[in-house]
Design a protein around this motif. Structure first.
Motif, mmCIF file in Angstrom:
data_model
loop_
_atom_site.group_PDB
_atom_site.id
_atom_site.type_symbol
_atom_site.label_atom_id
_atom_site.label_comp_id
_atom_site.label_asym_id
_atom_site.label_seq_id
_atom_site.Cartn_x
_atom_site.Cartn_y
_atom_site.Cartn_z
ATOM 1 N N ASP A 132 10.924 -34.741 -34.667
ATOM 2 C CA ASP A 132 10.357 -35.601 -33.628
ATOM 3 C C ASP A 132 10.134 -37.010 -34.145
ATOM 4 O OD1 ASP A 132 10.198 -33.807 -31.537
ATOM 5 O OD2 ASP A 132 8.230 -33.078 -32.119
ATOM 6 N N LYS A 168 12.087 -24.123 -25.552
ATOM 7 C CA LYS A 168 12.229 -24.864 -26.826
ATOM 8 C C LYS A 168 10.925 -25.064 -27.575
ATOM 9 C CE LYS A 168 14.373 -28.894 -26.472
ATOM 10 N NZ LYS A 168 15.104 -30.068 -25.943
ATOM 11 N N VAL A 202 3.694 -27.879 -26.968
ATOM 12 C CA VAL A 202 3.293 -28.289 -28.322
ATOM 13 C C VAL A 202 4.437 -29.118 -28.907
ATOM 14 C CG1 VAL A 202 2.747 -27.447 -30.634
ATOM 15 C CG2 VAL A 202 2.024 -26.122 -28.617
ATOM 16 N N LEU A 203 4.131 -30.336 -29.328
ATOM 17 C CA LEU A 203 5.168 -31.172 -29.943
ATOM 18 C C LEU A 203 4.953 -31.181 -31.460
ATOM 19 C CD1 LEU A 203 5.248 -33.938 -27.205
ATOM 20 C CD2 LEU A 203 6.523 -31.808 -27.310
ATOM 21 N N GLY A 204 5.704 -32.018 -32.163
ATOM 22 C CA GLY A 204 5.754 -31.847 -33.615
ATOM 23 C C GLY A 204 4.727 -32.564 -34.465
ATOM 24 N N TYR A 206 0.495 -32.150 -35.852
ATOM 25 C CA TYR A 206 -0.731 -31.348 -35.856
ATOM 26 C C TYR A 206 -1.689 -31.969 -36.880
ATOM 27 C CZ TYR A 206 2.860 -27.785 -34.584
ATOM 28 O OH TYR A 206 3.918 -27.084 -34.038
HETATM 29 C C1 G1P Z 1 8.443 -25.840 -33.613
HETATM 30 C C2 G1P Z 1 7.214 -25.032 -33.168
HETATM 31 C C3 G1P Z 1 7.039 -25.121 -31.664
HETATM 32 C C4 G1P Z 1 6.949 -26.586 -31.253
HETATM 33 C C5 G1P Z 1 8.169 -27.365 -31.763
HETATM 34 C C6 G1P Z 1 7.978 -28.855 -31.517
HETATM 35 O O1 G1P Z 1 9.606 -25.217 -33.129
HETATM 36 O O2 G1P Z 1 7.387 -23.678 -33.573
HETATM 37 O O3 G1P Z 1 5.867 -24.444 -31.255
HETATM 38 O O4 G1P Z 1 6.858 -26.666 -29.854
HETATM 39 O O5 G1P Z 1 8.360 -27.180 -33.164
HETATM 40 O O6 G1P Z 1 9.132 -29.582 -31.807
HETATM 41 P P1 G1P Z 1 11.087 -25.531 -33.748
HETATM 42 O O7 G1P Z 1 11.541 -26.805 -33.093
HETATM 43 O O8 G1P Z 1 10.898 -25.641 -35.220
HETATM 44 O O9 G1P Z 1 11.927 -24.356 -33.335
#
Ligand code: G1P
Length: 290
Positions: A132, A168, A202-204, A206
């Protein structure tokens, strides 16, 4: 309140970008003129974070070289009088103090974050997923740090999403407590439209209370054998509040090829040296495409 440390998980195979990632890390793919991971590192640095642990795996040592000093290159640029480039190259290696931790097996995002437990110790810390790119007047992580200070609990960055996004992203169920702040009640990883609680994804980014490590240890692997951070947050919720925050700014999802292309175009349009010509080019291109 000050958050001193961040974790950037960067151990994945980058399968969505094959073949480009066959022999180079996805995080080193360039968005305009700098690698994807540098956007996260700069955001952390601009948020006042001076110590960054990058979780890596085999075949990814180019990230370590990138954030290190490069004496030969620096000497070469100095001799050629290329002072702007020299400054830029030096700036990259002084963005933060870096630590690299290997994740030996691809056991999921929760497991990758757990690798940093010793490095973090007993203090709150930020996690930045390098897929992100956040383009915000106040860095996104700084916005989360401010919420952490006010509410004294872990904070997840949120964005509104659509049906495709429910496949996603992690999706939360939450009680709204102010214009941008939510108290998380439940969350589920990539539920799809039928099982999604809401359109809050939820975005990237925290900011975690260090108790997240104990929660990760209690988290069972999912069907793919991976320990998801979303499931760990659900366990953390049993003992303390967790907040969601709708950030101020723009976010680009570089997690797949289309998003990566969109981010490149959008960020290039924001750059004065490319903006006018690129706009003209895109207009011409659109006029000729059916
Ligand atoms: C991860 C998290 C997910 C979140 C996302 C954000 O998923 O597990 O909960 O919404 O990042 O980009 P990934 O993109 O690693 O599959």
């Amino acid at each position: 309140m000050n958050i001193r440390k961040a974790v950037i998980p960067a151990a994945g195979f980058g399968t969505r970008f094959l073949p480009a990632t066959k022999s180079q890390p996805k995080e080193m793919l360039s968005v305009i003129d700098k690698p994807l991971i540098q956007y996260s590192v700069e955001e952390a640095a601009r948020s006042g974070i001076g110590n960054i642990a990058i979780i890596t795996s085999r075949g990814k040592s180019s990230m370590e070289d990138y954030f290190d000093t490069s004496p030969e290159l620096e000497q070469f640029l100095e001799e050629k009088g290329k002072s702007d480039l020299l400054e830029e190259v030096k700036r990259i290696s002084s963005l933060a103090e870096f630590c690299y931790i290997r994740q030996k097996k691809a056991l999921g995002l929760g497991h990758a974050i757990l690798m940093a437990e010793k490095y973090i110790g007993q203090e709150p810390f930020a996690v930045l997923l390098p897929d992100d790119i956040f383009d915000c007047p106040t860095p996104c992580v700084k916005q989360l740090v401010d919420v952490y200070s006010e509410f004294k609990g872990s904070v997840i960055v949120l964005g509104r999403t659509d049906e495709e996004g429910t496949k996603k992203y992690g999706i939360i169920k939450a009680k709204q407590i102010s214009e941008r702040v939510f108290q998380v009640e439940d969350l589920v990883e990539k539920p799809g439209p039928e099982r999604a609680f809401s359109d809050l994804a939820v975005l990237g980014r925290y900011v975690f209370h260090p108790d997240i490590f104990e929660a990760i240890k209690k988290t069972a692997p999912d069907k793919k054998g991976e320990i998801q951070i979303t499931d760990a947050i659900k366990i953390l919720l049993e003992t303390q509040p967790v907040y969601g925050y709708i950030f101020k700014g723009t976010r680009y999802d570089c997690g797949d090829k289309r998003g990566f292309i969109e981010a490149t175009i959008a960020l290039a349009l924001n750059r004065p040296e490319f903006s006018r010509r690129l706009r003209e080019f895109l207009k011409k291109l659109m006029a000729h495409s059916s």
